[in-house]
Design an enzyme around this catalytic site. Sequence first.
Site, short mmCIF file in Angstrom:
data_model
loop_
_atom_site.label_atom_id
_atom_site.label_comp_id
_atom_site.label_asym_id
_atom_site.label_seq_id
_atom_site.Cartn_x
_atom_site.Cartn_y
_atom_site.Cartn_z
N ASN A 168 34.99 37.51 41.01
CA ASN A 168 35.27 37.86 42.41
C ASN A 168 35.99 39.20 42.57
OD1 ASN A 168 37.57 36.63 41.23
ND2 ASN A 168 38.39 36.10 43.24
N GLU A 266 45.76 31.74 35.76
CA GLU A 266 45.70 31.83 37.22
C GLU A 266 44.45 31.09 37.65
OE1 GLU A 266 44.48 32.43 40.54
OE2 GLU A 266 44.26 34.58 40.17
N CYS A 300 40.98 33.94 45.08
CA CYS A 300 41.85 32.85 44.64
C CYS A 300 42.97 32.60 45.64
CB CYS A 300 42.45 33.18 43.28
SG CYS A 300 41.25 33.45 41.97
N GLU A 477 51.50 37.69 36.67
CA GLU A 477 50.89 39.00 36.45
C GLU A 477 51.47 39.96 37.49
OE1 GLU A 477 46.66 38.89 35.03
OE2 GLU A 477 46.71 36.97 36.10
#
Length: 497
Positions: A168, A266, A300, A477
């Site tokens: 994505n 993640e 996400c 991150e």
Amino acid sequence: MSTAETLAAEVLKTGTLEGLPDGHFIDGQFSRPSHNQSMESFDPGRGEAFASFAAGTKADVDQAVESARRAFENVWRDMAPVERTRILQRASGLILENMARLAVAESLDSGKPLNEALGDVRGAARCFEYYAGACDKLQGDSFPLGPDYLGYSIHEPVGVTAHIIPWNYPISTTARGLAPALAAGCTVVAKPAEQTPFTALLLAEILTKAGLPDGVCNVVTGTGAEVGAPLTSHPDVDHITFTGSVATGQAVMSAAAREVTRVVLELGGKSPVVVLDDCDREKAMEGVMGAIFENAGQICSAGSRLVIERGIHDDFVEELVRRTRPLRLGHGLRNPDVGPVNSASHLEKIAGFVDRARSAGAEIATGGSVTTDPDTGKGWFFEPTIIDRAAPSDEVVREEIFGPVLTVQVADDADHALELANDCQYGLVAGIYSSDFSKANRLARRIDAGQIFINEYFAGGVEVPFGGNKKSGFGREKGIEGLKSYCKTKSIAARIG
């Protein structure tokens, strides 16, 4: 037209982007896969193949990891931090110089609108710029052990790092993992999603042109089974950064456990946007729409659940529907309001969620159907969709749809909104819209998510740590926290008296 728009127009005529790499990037150069086989990459806006790329195997993974290990031990970990700074800074500049080509490749491969892809490329350049400035600032601590002892700590690079990149946000996710890993002194083997391989390969080539030594950054393309699994279970990989689904993340975590390999996961979300009746309604409206319809909802951290106070629900949703219906769908390179979804299989998944909701009696306020590019009749598109008054137990509320589908939940007050926001297996991000800053911050403290946006969804940047709670994963991150993910702390204590 801009350079990117000119290139996009050429690609729309020819159906492909010339000069795309068709091999892995290993040890500083492109190379053919071990069995010389390839896969097709598809243009989601047309639903047609536009290029081919290398289909990797375990042998290719082994070669890449060996190259990364050799580069780590012989070159990169001992390079002066200021030299790493200069390389990453040059890389940032080269990304911007190649922005048009990178953005067109990203849009063609993923389907996202060109303007969004341009923003992603700028963000990738900023990521390398940010971590370039951090290379020579990884300072340890000293420990007060008394006059007869010297105690201190140092940050060491963890070693060879594996990066499993989703489809994505290919260049964004590649950059946010590679830049801090390289800044810390680690080497890299990256595996981009099989749907979107090209910008990771182009980025590796740019890094080499910036002066990165051979073997420090390697990219192996192919399927999860043939490349991802051998990479995440490789005994000579010291760290894995994975972005993707919960199920695949669990498999990665299991493989890492066998080798006691460090991981950052993640794993997506079902993020709430809490809109209270004292909000600035125009800002909230813009925020809600951007949170779910950017990149066709394939994010996400998309704001896929609108949790809104009852007093403003009717007017707000009516206006939301009015603004959603005229959104233009189309091929990403034509800069529509909403682009295609990434694959035929993903389109089917999104449609399945909405069809089941409709069969169960859900109130589909707008959208709800598979469609195509109105200009060509081709491509993998889903109408921007709003499902109103969803119950907390509904599948479309509880599961990640990963498409342009917004579910609306009605809250009686702020406390009820908090309850609804937290009633979820995920905990990645949340948004809050309120003019009462004290109330908004109280909610921010109590919502169980890794990152909270107040009065602007997607606020922040590379400086702000990002990651999830609950089934959204763990580890962080971006920011300095992201840099620490690629470091191991060594403590040293010496008697000097």
